[in-house]
Design a protein around this motif. Structure first.
Motif, PDB file in Angstrom:
ATOM      1  N   SER A   9       0.831  -1.206   0.000  1.00 51.61           N
ATOM      2  CA  SER A   9       0.000   0.000   0.000  1.00 51.61           C
ATOM      3  C   SER A   9       0.864   1.253   0.000  1.00 51.61           C
ATOM      4  O   SER A   9       2.096   1.180   0.036  1.00 51.61           O
ATOM      5  N   ASP A  10       0.209   2.401   0.000  1.00 56.95           N
ATOM      6  CA  ASP A  10       0.796   3.738   0.100  1.00 56.95           C
ATOM      7  C   ASP A  10       1.777   4.041  -1.032  1.00 56.95           C
ATOM      8  O   ASP A  10       2.983   3.817  -0.925  1.00 56.95           O
ATOM      9  N   PHE A  11       1.242   4.599  -2.114  1.00 57.15           N
ATOM     10  CA  PHE A  11       2.044   4.917  -3.282  1.00 57.15           C
ATOM     11  C   PHE A  11       2.333   6.418  -3.401  1.00 57.15           C
ATOM     12  O   PHE A  11       2.528   6.942  -4.493  1.00 57.15           O
ATOM     13  N   GLY A  12       2.364   7.098  -2.246  1.00 62.33           N
ATOM     14  CA  GLY A  12       2.588   8.542  -2.239  1.00 62.33           C
ATOM     15  C   GLY A  12       3.967   8.961  -2.706  1.00 62.33           C
ATOM     16  O   GLY A  12       4.179  10.109  -3.088  1.00 62.33           O
ATOM     17  N   LEU A  13       4.945   8.045  -2.681  1.00 65.27           N
ATOM     18  CA  LEU A  13       6.299   8.364  -3.156  1.00 65.27           C
ATOM     19  C   LEU A  13       6.629   7.613  -4.447  1.00 65.27           C
ATOM     20  O   LEU A  13       7.755   7.692  -4.930  1.00 65.27           O
ATOM     21  N   ALA A  14       5.663   6.894  -4.975  1.00 68.21           N
ATOM     22  CA  ALA A  14       5.924   6.036  -6.137  1.00 68.21           C
ATOM     23  C   ALA A  14       6.389   6.839  -7.343  1.00 68.21           C
ATOM     24  O   ALA A  14       5.996   7.982  -7.548  1.00 68.21           O
ATOM     25  N   THR A  15       7.248   6.204  -8.133  1.00 69.92           N
ATOM     26  CA  THR A  15       7.783   6.818  -9.344  1.00 69.92           C
ATOM     27  C   THR A  15       7.567   5.868 -10.514  1.00 69.92           C
ATOM     28  O   THR A  15       7.817   4.671 -10.394  1.00 69.92           O
ATOM     29  N   LEU A  16       7.092   6.410 -11.624  1.00 74.18           N
ATOM     30  CA  LEU A  16       6.887   5.597 -12.820  1.00 74.18           C
ATOM     31  C   LEU A  16       8.151   5.630 -13.674  1.00 74.18           C
ATOM     32  O   LEU A  16       8.777   6.681 -13.832  1.00 74.18           O
ATOM     33  N   MET A  17       8.513   4.468 -14.216  1.00 71.23           N
ATOM     34  CA  MET A  17       9.743   4.385 -15.000  1.00 71.23           C
ATOM     35  C   MET A  17       9.500   3.567 -16.262  1.00 71.23           C
ATOM     36  O   MET A  17       8.991   2.447 -16.196  1.00 71.23           O
ATOM     37  N   GLU A  18       9.852   4.133 -17.391  1.00 66.20           N
ATOM     38  CA  GLU A  18       9.687   3.426 -18.655  1.00 66.20           C
ATOM     39  C   GLU A  18      10.619   2.212 -18.703  1.00 66.20           C
ATOM     40  O   GLU A  18      11.712   2.237 -18.120  1.00 66.20           O
ATOM     41  N   PRO A  19      10.213   1.143 -19.396  1.00 66.81           N
ATOM     42  CA  PRO A  19      10.993  -0.099 -19.400  1.00 66.81           C
ATOM     43  C   PRO A  19      12.435   0.058 -19.873  1.00 66.81           C
ATOM     44  O   PRO A  19      13.297  -0.717 -19.484  1.00 66.81           O
ATOM     45  N   ASP A  20      12.699   1.043 -20.739  1.00 64.00           N
ATOM     46  CA  ASP A  20      14.060   1.197 -21.264  1.00 64.00           C
ATOM     47  C   ASP A  20      14.951   2.030 -20.356  1.00 64.00           C
ATOM     48  O   ASP A  20      16.119   2.251 -20.658  1.00 64.00           O
ATOM     49  N   LYS A  21      14.427   2.489 -19.223  1.00 64.05           N
ATOM     50  CA  LYS A  21      15.203   3.298 -18.290  1.00 64.05           C
ATOM     51  C   LYS A  21      15.746   2.418 -17.168  1.00 64.05           C
ATOM     52  O   LYS A  21      15.192   1.374 -16.834  1.00 64.05           O
ATOM     53  N   THR A  22      16.852   2.864 -16.549  1.00 63.07           N
ATOM     54  CA  THR A  22      17.441   2.118 -15.434  1.00 63.07           C
ATOM     55  C   THR A  22      17.206   2.805 -14.097  1.00 63.07           C
ATOM     56  O   THR A  22      17.321   2.172 -13.055  1.00 63.07           O
ATOM     57  N   HIS A  23      16.882   4.103 -14.132  1.00 59.62           N
ATOM     58  CA  HIS A  23      16.679   4.828 -12.887  1.00 59.62           C
ATOM     59  C   HIS A  23      15.882   6.098 -13.150  1.00 59.62           C
ATOM     60  O   HIS A  23      15.676   6.502 -14.294  1.00 59.62           O
ATOM     61  N   VAL A  24      15.432   6.710 -12.059  1.00 58.31           N
ATOM     62  CA  VAL A  24      14.775   8.007 -12.121  1.00 58.31           C
ATOM     63  C   VAL A  24      15.455   8.910 -11.106  1.00 58.31           C
ATOM     64  O   VAL A  24      15.574   8.543  -9.927  1.00 58.31           O
ATOM     65  N   SER A  25      15.943  10.063 -11.541  1.00 54.79           N
ATOM     66  CA  SER A  25      16.581  11.003 -10.623  1.00 54.79           C
ATOM     67  C   SER A  25      15.512  11.730  -9.820  1.00 54.79           C
ATOM     68  O   SER A  25      14.530  12.218 -10.368  1.00 54.79           O
ATOM     69  N   THR A  26      15.704  11.800  -8.506  1.00 53.52           N
ATOM     70  CA  THR A  26      14.693  12.387  -7.640  1.00 53.52           C
ATOM     71  C   THR A  26      15.343  12.823  -6.343  1.00 53.52           C
ATOM     72  O   THR A  26      16.516  12.527  -6.083  1.00 53.52           O
ATOM     73  N   ILE A  27      14.593  13.519  -5.512  1.00 55.39           N
ATOM     74  CA  ILE A  27      15.102  13.878  -4.199  1.00 55.39           C
ATOM     75  C   ILE A  27      15.034  12.652  -3.298  1.00 55.39           C
ATOM     76  O   ILE A  27      14.243  11.751  -3.511  1.00 55.39           O
ATOM     77  N   VAL A  28      15.911  12.620  -2.284  1.00 60.80           N
ATOM     78  CA  VAL A  28      15.919  11.498  -1.354  1.00 60.80           C
ATOM     79  C   VAL A  28      14.626  11.516  -0.544  1.00 60.80           C
ATOM     80  O   VAL A  28      14.270  12.518   0.064  1.00 60.80           O
ATOM     81  N   ALA A  29      13.901  10.415  -0.577  1.00 52.78           N
ATOM     82  CA  ALA A  29      12.654  10.304   0.173  1.00 52.78           C
ATOM     83  C   ALA A  29      12.483   8.859   0.593  1.00 52.78           C
ATOM     84  O   ALA A  29      13.010   7.951  -0.037  1.00 52.78           O
ATOM     85  N   GLY A  30      11.744   8.648   1.648  1.00 59.39           N
ATOM     86  CA  GLY A  30      11.554   7.303   2.160  1.00 59.39           C
ATOM     87  C   GLY A  30      11.594   7.321   3.671  1.00 59.39           C
ATOM     88  O   GLY A  30      11.333   8.346   4.299  1.00 59.39           O
ATOM     89  N   THR A  31      11.947   6.196   4.270  1.00 57.03           N
ATOM     90  CA  THR A  31      11.923   6.068   5.723  1.00 57.03           C
ATOM     91  C   THR A  31      13.271   5.586   6.227  1.00 57.03           C
ATOM     92  O   THR A  31      13.831   4.605   5.707  1.00 57.03           O
ATOM     93  N   PHE A  32      13.787   6.251   7.249  1.00 55.86           N
ATOM     94  CA  PHE A  32      15.078   5.900   7.825  1.00 55.86           C
ATOM     95  C   PHE A  32      15.086   4.432   8.241  1.00 55.86           C
ATOM     96  O   PHE A  32      14.145   3.933   8.834  1.00 55.86           O
ATOM     97  N   GLY A  33      16.175   3.760   7.924  1.00 59.78           N
ATOM     98  CA  GLY A  33      16.298   2.351   8.261  1.00 59.78           C
ATOM     99  C   GLY A  33      15.975   1.432   7.099  1.00 59.78           C
ATOM    100  O   GLY A  33      16.384   0.273   7.088  1.00 59.78           O
ATOM    101  N   TYR A  34      15.233   1.952   6.117  1.00 56.12           N
ATOM    102  CA  TYR A  34      14.848   1.151   4.948  1.00 56.12           C
ATOM    103  C   TYR A  34      15.530   1.638   3.672  1.00 56.12           C
ATOM    104  O   TYR A  34      15.481   0.947   2.661  1.00 56.12           O
ATOM    105  N   LEU A  35      16.126   2.830   3.703  1.00 52.75           N
ATOM    106  CA  LEU A  35      16.693   3.406   2.489  1.00 52.75           C
ATOM    107  C   LEU A  35      17.988   2.711   2.091  1.00 52.75           C
ATOM    108  O   LEU A  35      18.843   2.451   2.932  1.00 52.75           O
ATOM    109  N   PRO A  36      18.167   2.417   0.800  1.00 53.69           N
ATOM    110  CA  PRO A  36      19.414   1.794   0.345  1.00 53.69           C
ATOM    111  C   PRO A  36      20.567   2.773   0.445  1.00 53.69           C
ATOM    112  O   PRO A  36      20.382   3.992   0.274  1.00 53.69           O
ATOM    113  N   PRO A  37      21.780   2.305   0.727  1.00 51.17           N
ATOM    114  CA  PRO A  37      22.922   3.207   0.938  1.00 51.17           C
ATOM    115  C   PRO A  37      23.256   4.085  -0.260  1.00 51.17           C
ATOM    116  O   PRO A  37      23.660   5.234  -0.112  1.00 51.17           O
TER     117      PRO A  37
END
Length: 355
Positions: free
Chosen positions: A214-242
């Motif tokens: 659930s909770d797609f408030g931070l979700a980002t859409l990415m086209e299949p030919d892309k590898t990443h989406v540049s964005t501001i750091v968001a999420g929850t402490f303890g779960y964010l990748p380094p």
């Protein structure tokens, strides 16, 4: 007819045909949209209610639904996550979860738009269903399917009255279900969806204890030919990748890392932000890695999980550590995680005891 006139004629015909096809497709898509949605304009409050057509919504009128939302109070609050979540009871057999998002900041409005964009046509047994939404000048509402068993976070870490004993088969089932939901977002949706906030409080449980993302408030859409989406750091402490802090890039492998943390929660019963870790200057991931590398998983396993299948426990610990690899390229995809979890079978019976 000269060649130049013929070419001009064919170009004109092609343009007209292309434009006509676009108009026809747009009309068909709009009719399909209308068939799937029931729109109601609220002339009193200047809002608009859109209800997706589904069996649950057949007995609900927009007018009566709005009247009930106006009567929601603090007594109806069942959670929060980017907004306040209420339980709205329509009748004895029908109830919804309604998330209220107050407008006024760019982040809040973007969160609402992201949820709508990501959730509009999602249909999967491990994704929470969105049944409709309401937009008004001062706030927005998202109407979700109600999950009667709350969140994984509440069951594992909540107050004593909210906690439930989760045996190992239940935790394993939740892990597989959540993994399938995230894999669906990453691999089966076009464009692909990066959730960006995978955590135990965003994994809800239905009446059968089946996991729903659930909770797609931070979700980002990415086209299949892309590898990443540049964005501001968001999420929850303890779960964010380094790598997120260094690159500011949202990738599917970031969700994989966050899911690895959730697996550790299921295995250890501890929150990634547990006070004990903060006092020792460490964190859940580091603590578990040290112990598992020494083949002492039993020291970090949730004490309520006695007499459980050691081989299966060890396998899930190893899958979690694969997800938590510091280098993103070394992490498995969510499709691979699902496959590994599904192949992990209970090999040792609990000999008649509850795990």
């Amino acid at each position: 007819m000269s060649n130049s006139h013929a070419v001009a004629f064919y170009i004109t015909v092609s343009i007209i045909a292309f434009a006509t096809s676009k108009i026809v497709i747009s009309v068909l898509l709009y009719r399909r949209w209308k068939r799937k949605r029931k729109v109601y304009a609220d002339s009193i409050k200047g809002g608009k209610m859109v209800m997706f057509r589904s069996p649950m919504m057949q007995s609900v009128t927009p007018e009566s639904f709005l009247k009930k939302t106006m009567k929601l109070s603090n007594n109806d609050i069942i959670g929060s996550g980017g907004g306040t979540v209420y339980k709205l009871t329509v009748n004895d057999s029908t109830a919804f979860a309604v998330k209220r998002l107050y407008r006024g900041t760019v982040d809040r409005d973007r969160g609402f738009e992201r949820e709508l964009e990501a959730m509009g046509d999602l249909k999967h047994r491990n994704i929470v269903n969105l049944h409709g939404y309401y937009t008004a000048p001062n706030y927005n509402l998202l109407i979700y399917e109600l999950m009667p068993n709350g969140s994984l976070d509440t069951i594992l870490h909540g107050r004593s009255m909210d906690k439930k004993h989760l045996d190992w088969p239940s935790r394993y089932k939740i892990a597989v279900g959540a993994a399938r939901g995230i894999s669906y977002l990453h691999h089966d949706c076009i464009p692909h969806i990066i959730h960006r906030d995978i955590k135990s409080s965003n994994i809800l449980l239905d009446q059968n204890m089946e996991a729903r993302v659930s909770d797609f408030g931070l979700a980002t859409l990415m086209e299949p030919d892309k590898t990443h989406v540049s964005t501001i750091v968001a999420g929850t402490f303890g779960y964010l990748p380094p790598e997120y802090f260094d690159t500011g890039r949202a990738t599917a492998k970031g969700d994989v890392y966050s899911f690895g943390v959730v697996l550790l929660e299921l295995l250890t019963g501890k929150k990634p932000s547990d006070e004990a870790f903060l006092e020792e200057g460490t964190k859940l991931v580091t603590w578990v890695k040290t112990v598992v590398e020494d083949k002492r998983e039993v020291l970090v396993l949730d004490s309520s999980l006695d007499s459980c299948p050691n081989d299966e426990i060890s396998s899930v610990f190893n899958i979690a550590l694969m997800c938590l690899e510091p280098e993103p390229s070394k992490r498995p995809t969510m499709a691979e995680v699902v496959k590994m979890l599904e192949q992990t079978k209970i090999q040792i019976n609990c000999r008649g005891e509850d795990c």
